[in-house]
Motif scaffolding. Structure first.
Motif, PDB file in Angstrom:
ATOM      1  N   ARG A 169      27.859  37.721  43.112  1.00 49.40           N
ATOM      2  CA  ARG A 169      28.884  38.234  42.205  1.00 49.40           C
ATOM      3  C   ARG A 169      28.984  39.754  42.333  1.00 49.40           C
ATOM      4  NH1 ARG A 169      31.642  33.609  40.053  1.00 49.40           N
ATOM      5  NH2 ARG A 169      33.154  35.288  40.001  1.00 49.40           N
ATOM      6  N   ARG A 170      27.875  40.414  42.709  1.00 49.58           N
ATOM      7  CA  ARG A 170      27.911  41.863  42.946  1.00 49.58           C
ATOM      8  C   ARG A 170      28.723  42.169  44.212  1.00 49.58           C
ATOM      9  NH1 ARG A 170      23.932  43.956  39.579  1.00 49.58           N
ATOM     10  NH2 ARG A 170      22.330  42.451  38.951  1.00 49.58           N
ATOM     11  N   HIS A 173      32.299  41.857  43.265  1.00 55.53           N
ATOM     12  CA  HIS A 173      32.671  43.049  42.493  1.00 55.53           C
ATOM     13  C   HIS A 173      32.967  44.219  43.439  1.00 55.53           C
ATOM     14  CE1 HIS A 173      32.484  45.783  38.956  1.00 55.53           C
ATOM     15  NE2 HIS A 173      31.988  46.647  39.832  1.00 55.53           N
ATOM     16  N   ASP A 174      32.094  44.420  44.401  1.00 54.43           N
ATOM     17  CA  ASP A 174      32.258  45.504  45.372  1.00 54.43           C
ATOM     18  C   ASP A 174      33.527  45.306  46.197  1.00 54.43           C
ATOM     19  OD1 ASP A 174      30.985  47.821  46.929  1.00 54.43           O
ATOM     20  OD2 ASP A 174      31.286  46.341  48.510  1.00 54.43           O
ATOM     21  N   LEU A 194      38.001  42.513  37.705  1.00 51.67           N
ATOM     22  CA  LEU A 194      36.625  43.001  37.550  1.00 51.67           C
ATOM     23  C   LEU A 194      35.960  42.374  36.327  1.00 51.67           C
ATOM     24  CD1 LEU A 194      37.180  46.768  38.413  1.00 51.67           C
ATOM     25  CD2 LEU A 194      35.893  45.108  39.779  1.00 51.67           C
ATOM     26  N   ASN A 197      35.040  38.669  36.912  1.00 46.66           N
ATOM     27  CA  ASN A 197      33.928  38.446  37.846  1.00 46.66           C
ATOM     28  C   ASN A 197      32.618  38.802  37.150  1.00 46.66           C
ATOM     29  OD1 ASN A 197      32.776  37.980  40.580  1.00 46.66           O
ATOM     30  ND2 ASN A 197      32.262  40.138  40.392  1.00 46.66           N
TER      31      ASN A 197
END
Length: 312
Positions: A169-170, A173-174, A194, A197
């Motif tokens: 999930r990171r 996000h990125d 954002l 997520n």
């Protein structure tokens, strides 16, 4: 009349199958100097990959970085008139044992073009092998409405597979931050994407990412048996990745011995999922195709390729 109807039906089915684009993912299990030097083995791998229009590869393990080019050459010897492109990642891994990912794309049959790619910048060291991320453009968009999509190629560390999957999930996000154009030009705004997520989801705060830009997570998740329990798989399905479709389910055994579902395809994007040909999401049983014993098959890989077909 029945004969005419049957012929028409068969032609329609054939037309659908001919137009479908095949995506595959294959962990080649330490494809390095030894395997690439074995011409017979490499030719077999190339024949397997030649069935895919887009192939997502894990576990290339040659420090000299010669093995991927040997495989690339073998693949294009088979597909001379319709060659593949190869996009190779940098070598990744925390230890001296490092790996590379590959995207193989036969543009003449896939109808998609790789327009951007990068390794996730894993500053916080979340992953043994940071995901390899590629964004593709559909060069001749069809009725599906899909114009762009992104594949995140992963090989999760077995004893950390659950946590690394949560940390995807990171990565998402990125990706959203890096590519606001895919989210501000759709019905979902950048800020909404954002917020949807969710990192560190709970039963009362689940991710609900719904965008017009499909995100696919493909590869060796090590997401079954002793690495991710059925209980944790249930939590991943119902909470942490509730907004993704699990295209490869536990009924499909993806290791060569066919006992576990290690390899997966997760897709976020309703238009993309709806365009997938029904029942095409499965493994490629190369041992059966080539009449191999188990020992011979394991010489190729301890994984079976996974795949799906899609009509863009």
């Amino acid at each position: 009349m029945r004969i005419i109807f049957s012929i028409v039906f068969l032609l329609v089915v054939l037309a659908i199958n001919i137009s479908a684009v095949r995506f595959g993912s294959f962990n080649l299990q330490q494809y390095g100097p030894k395997k690439s030097a074995n011409e017979t083995l490499t030719d077999l791998v190339a024949k397997i990959l030649n069935d895919f229009d887009v192939a997502v590869i894990q576990e290339i393990t040659d420090a000299a970085i010669k093995a991927p080019y040997v495989l690339f050459d073998a693949l294009n010897k088979i597909s001379k008139s319709k060659p593949y492109t190869m996009t190779l990642s940098e070598r990744v891994g925390r230890t001296s044992t490092k790996e590379q990912y590959i995207f193989f794309n036969r543009e003449s049959t896939s109808g998609v073009k790789l327009i951007d790619y990068y390794l996730y910048n894993d500053v916080q060291d979340y992953f043994e092998r940071p995901p390899f991320i590629g964004t593709f453009e559909v060069t001749k968009p069809g009725s599906s409405g899909v114009r762009y999509f992104t594949i995140m190629d992963v090989h999760l560390r077995p004893d950390s597979a659950y946590q690394e999957l949560l940390d995807m999930r990171r990565v998402i996000h990125d990706f959203i931050l890096k590519n606001p154009r895919y989210f501000t030009d759709t019905s979902t705004s950048l800020s909404q994407a954002l917020a949807a997520n969710v990192i560190g989801a709970t039963s009362t705060n689940k991710p609900n990412l719904k965008t017009n830009h499909p995100i696919l997570i493909m590869g060796d998740f090590n997401a079954d048996c002793t690495y991710i329990s059925l209980t944790r798989q249930g939590t991943l399905r119902s909470i942490d990745f509730a907004d993704f479709t699990w295209v490869i389910n536990n009924e499909v055994k993806t290791n060569t011995r066919q006992t576990c579902t290690y390899d997966r395809i997760f897709i976020n994007g309703d238009k993309f999922v709806k365009a997938i040909v029904p029942r095409s999401n499965t493994t490629v049983d190369f041992p059966q195709r080539f009449g191999m014993t188990m020992e011979q098959a394991l010489g190729i890989s301890d994984h079976l390729p996974i795949k799906f077909d899609i009509n863009f």
